[in-house]
Design an enzyme around this catalytic site. Structure first.
Site, PDB file in Angstrom:
ATOM      1  N   HIS B 430       0.830  -1.206   0.000  1.00 19.25           N
ATOM      2  CA  HIS B 430       0.000   0.000   0.000  1.00 19.25           C
ATOM      3  C   HIS B 430       0.862   1.253   0.000  1.00 19.25           C
ATOM      4  CE1 HIS B 430       0.518   1.826   4.014  1.00 19.25           C
ATOM      5  NE2 HIS B 430       0.868   0.600   4.371  1.00 19.25           N
ATOM      6  N   CYS B 431       0.232   2.341  -0.436  1.00 21.65           N
ATOM      7  CA  CYS B 431       0.859   3.663  -0.298  1.00 21.65           C
ATOM      8  C   CYS B 431      -0.178   4.561   0.376  1.00 21.65           C
ATOM      9  CB  CYS B 431       1.307   4.202  -1.655  1.00 21.65           C
ATOM     10  SG  CYS B 431      -0.030   4.343  -2.857  1.00 21.65           S
ATOM     11  N   GLN B 432      -0.293   5.819  -0.041  1.00 21.02           N
ATOM     12  CA  GLN B 432      -1.257   6.694   0.615  1.00 21.02           C
ATOM     13  C   GLN B 432      -2.632   6.599  -0.032  1.00 21.02           C
ATOM     14  OE1 GLN B 432      -0.787   8.208   3.420  1.00 21.02           O
ATOM     15  NE2 GLN B 432      -2.759   9.275   3.487  1.00 21.02           N
ATOM     16  N   GLY B 434      -3.115   4.554  -3.195  1.00 22.95           N
ATOM     17  CA  GLY B 434      -3.263   3.372  -4.037  1.00 22.95           C
ATOM     18  C   GLY B 434      -2.626   3.463  -5.408  1.00 22.95           C
ATOM     19  N   TYR B 458      -3.420   3.936   2.383  1.00 28.33           N
ATOM     20  CA  TYR B 458      -3.485   4.159   3.824  1.00 28.33           C
ATOM     21  C   TYR B 458      -4.661   5.064   4.192  1.00 28.33           C
ATOM     22  CZ  TYR B 458      -1.771   5.055   8.580  1.00 28.33           C
ATOM     23  OH  TYR B 458      -1.643   5.137   9.940  1.00 28.33           O
TER      24      TYR B 458
END
Lengths: 466, 466
Positions: B430-432, B434, B458
């Site tokens: 994951h990142c912030q 997607g 996130y």
């Protein structure tokens, strides 16, 4: 804050998109009429255009402010200064009825676009209602301004000409008081802080001044140091003499632009997309703008066609030689149609009914040629006494040296001055290098004159001196 | 003087064309590698490029200076400062033998392009050899400078990061002395006249600083007032702490760029024009850059393909996940191929062997899907203990809050840090929001990992908190 220059090379015109990343709102300063470009640019930055502002009532292009009001519901921010002659008259004429959201600004009024503070500064001279917009990036915590959107007040290396109300719009006696007002505004400019960015409305090549620099923007301090016209402003008499001499002749369409920008440019809706047509389908009476190179045009074109290659002179040529009520047919490659149409609508020429591919011209019936001679041939013609000489350069060029007995009418003023073109004799038409005169020849042929273009112009003529 | 910004939106990189209209000569500052753009722009203004200058050895793109030397015989103007580690090594390697015309500049050296005077100002910090170029328009009679081409020294609202020699190029211990050198250079900047224009090498989005503004240029005085990093420079200790914290992880390809720019970028000759191929024609072992939207990629792509939509992240994604020796096949519309290829050669990825039309993918055999879950699904997965969590955001984002037990590797550093990716378990990536994690998932699948992307990242994870 987000800041973007959107520059039109042909009209040397600068629009600015200024936005706030926090509220995702943006305002466009001095938009041209094909506003999809600004809308798309804003969208690509995640911004929505909520405002459109004008520094003044433009003379050289049709404003896109009303178009943005219609298209995206932008609020118009316009000058309330300058008196009733040049007050906006379209704000109550919304399509479908009612008024556009708008705010009329006096000196020192301000408005906010998210964290961007915009303050109006009344700077009369180029026009009586002219505003500059001081931009402050409050969203980043700045307490002082970043720069000045200066419209046609101060350019890089020049100032906006104060003569257009008289020389283009015919308001007799306006020139000198405007020049004095400009001198006063410039003296106030000289008190601004040096560090401010200067974002002018035009660059090199614009007809709104005489010596605009080819650097896109400047700073207040640099202009205070090196701008010749600005330096003169402290001596009002000298300034007025200097600024009113040597200005280029305003193209004939300027008067119409000023009127329409005040009264309300027609709403465009979308950029016209003309259809391909054959040479035989060109409607009767339509103006034909033939964008092929001059040599091809000269050797065979549709009767009455205008020579208008798609270079930077295209909008000026079209604006000077086509009437706004006329249908227009282009001779143009399909890939260039959109570019040509955009240049046309920017000067209020919307009725583009079709385009003919250049490859279809050579087989069209009834092509006509335009006569052209080289300099020795021209000298022989003149010596024979069989031609009158028409010099279509600017007045300042004419005064610096010309052919004996020549009549001088700048090519962009031929329309309104057609009565002054010599009659009863064939015309030898020339400019400095042969380009402007080629455009003029096509127009004069359309108007029924017997013309011959001087290839290489006055430069070649002088070189061929015996 | 003529001045033009040529801006690369994807790398947020600014090159400048500066010319003299009298001698018809021009110089390009900090060119990228597809130099036809500069040559064409100069030609359209009637100018010939006679020089190419670099502010410093770039880390984020491959320089076009050598290309201009080869293509138009431009003289190279490069830094002689900074010591032997970062001296240029390609000046004697002209194609066909011999040396390029060049001049190595020390602090205060100057050269002229027609009426344009260019003075080098040594400004170490971002790199040891870094120069700024002070521009004076002597041709217009100006005795003082107009502005400063500031490279990666001072940006709008930020300064160039001094950590890259260590964090990207691996020169251990370089970070703090570089930061101190930068502070000294900035204190000298604070003594410059306010009115000067500031023409920086990068804009918002560049990885060469942490908070670059979205305004294309500035003035010395404005930065002196409102640039936070510049204001800190008088307190060296505070400055060093501040400037070395919170910098974005440098993409993996930066080290290679620095090396190649010092040793000599390969001569390109012309922008590659790959041919259309079928999915079956993609060479074995070629890197496939699939530019389709993520949803289409996720639901079916060629085995081993990388997800790389043609947005501003494209060069960073390609530079981070493709090795320079690899052949490249694009999945891309024909109309976008040139744009994609230009972005690739700018980061030294020249071996583009063909492109597959997106419409041909759905019928290709052996398509694979990438797994994706929404936030509630991800929470269930994590609760089950069946996955390890890989957080591919920047370190600063990770530190501000993360999923318990997650491993953090910025997506642009996955290549060199592949050994640190958890093994033995499937990965929830994951990142912030997607987007970065989608790029990472494709890369990790190619490297043999079993991955699931967290849609919405996130932000969605936090929102789904029970």
């Amino acid at each position: 804050m987000l800041f973007r220059l959107i520059y039109d090379d042909a009209l040397a015109q600068a629009a600015y998109l200024v936005g706030c990343q926090r509220t995702r709102e943006a305002v466009v300063f001095d938009p041209e009429r094909d506003v999809d470009r600004y809308i798309d640019l804003a969208a690509s930055e995640g911004l929505r255009i909520v405002g459109a502002a004008e520094t003044h009532i433009h003379a050289d292009f049709l404003s896109g402010t009303r178009e943005l009001c219609e298209r995206v519901g932008a609020a118009a921010y316009l000058s309330a200064e300058g008196g009733p002659d040049w007050s906006y008259r379209w704000l109550t004429k919304k399509s479908g009825g009612g008024s556009y959201a708008h705010r009329l600004l006096r000196h020192n009024d301000s408005f906010d676009i998210g964290g961007v503070r915009v303050r109006a500064v009344h700077t009369p001279g180029h026009t009586p209602e002219h505003l500059c917009f001081e931009i402050t990036d409050r969203g980043s915590g700045a307490g002082d301004a970043m720069g000045l959107i200066s419209g046609d007040f101060v350019f890089v290396g020049d100032v906006g000409r104060p003569d257009l109300l008289e020389s283009a719009a015919g308001q007799v006696g306006a020139m000198e008081p405007s020049a004095r007002a400009l001198a006063r505004s410039l003296r106030e400019f000289n008190a601004l802080p040096e560090y401010l960015q200067l974002w002018p409305g035009h660059g090199a090549g614009s007809a709104c001044g005489k010596a605009l620099g080819a650097v896109p923007q400047s700073t207040v301090g640099y202009e205070q140091r090196f701008n010749h016209a600005l330096a003169l402003a402290s001596d009002e008499g000298a300034f007025v003499r200097d600024i009113l001499s040597g200005q280029p002749e305003p193209p004939a369409y300027f008067a119409r632009m000023k009127r329409e920008n005040r009264d309300g440019p027609a709403v465009l809706g979308a950029v016209p997309a003309p259809r391909p047509i054959s040479a035989g389908d060109v409607p009767n009476g339509a103006a034909v703008l033939d964008t092929r190179p001059w040599e091809q045009f000269r050797d065979g074109h549709l009767r009455g066609a205008l020579s208008a290659p798609l270079d930077r002179s295209f909008p000026t040529v079209a604006g000077s030689f086509v009437e706004p009520g006329e249908d227009i047919a282009l001779v143009c490659e399909a890939s260039e149609v959109d570019r040509a149409v955009r240049m046309l609508v920017r000067v209020g020429l919307d009725r583009v009914v079709g385009f003919v591919l250049p490859s279809m011209i050579s087989s069209a019936p009834g092509l006509v040629r335009t006569k052209e001679v080289d300099a020795p041939g021209a000298r022989a013609l003149v010596a024979s006494g069989r031609v009158a000489v028409l010099d279509v350069r600017r007045g300042a060029e004419f005064e610096a040296g010309h052919i004996d007995g020549a009549t001088n009418i700048a090519h962009v003023r031929l329309g309104p001055r057609i009565e002054a073109v010599p009659r009863g004799k064939a015309l030898l038409v020339h400019c400095q290098a042969g380009v402007r005169s080629a455009r003029a020849c096509a127009y004069l042929e359309k108007r029924g004159f017997d013309v011959t273009n001087l290839a290489g112009g006055y430069a070649a003529w002088e070189k061929a001196r015996g």
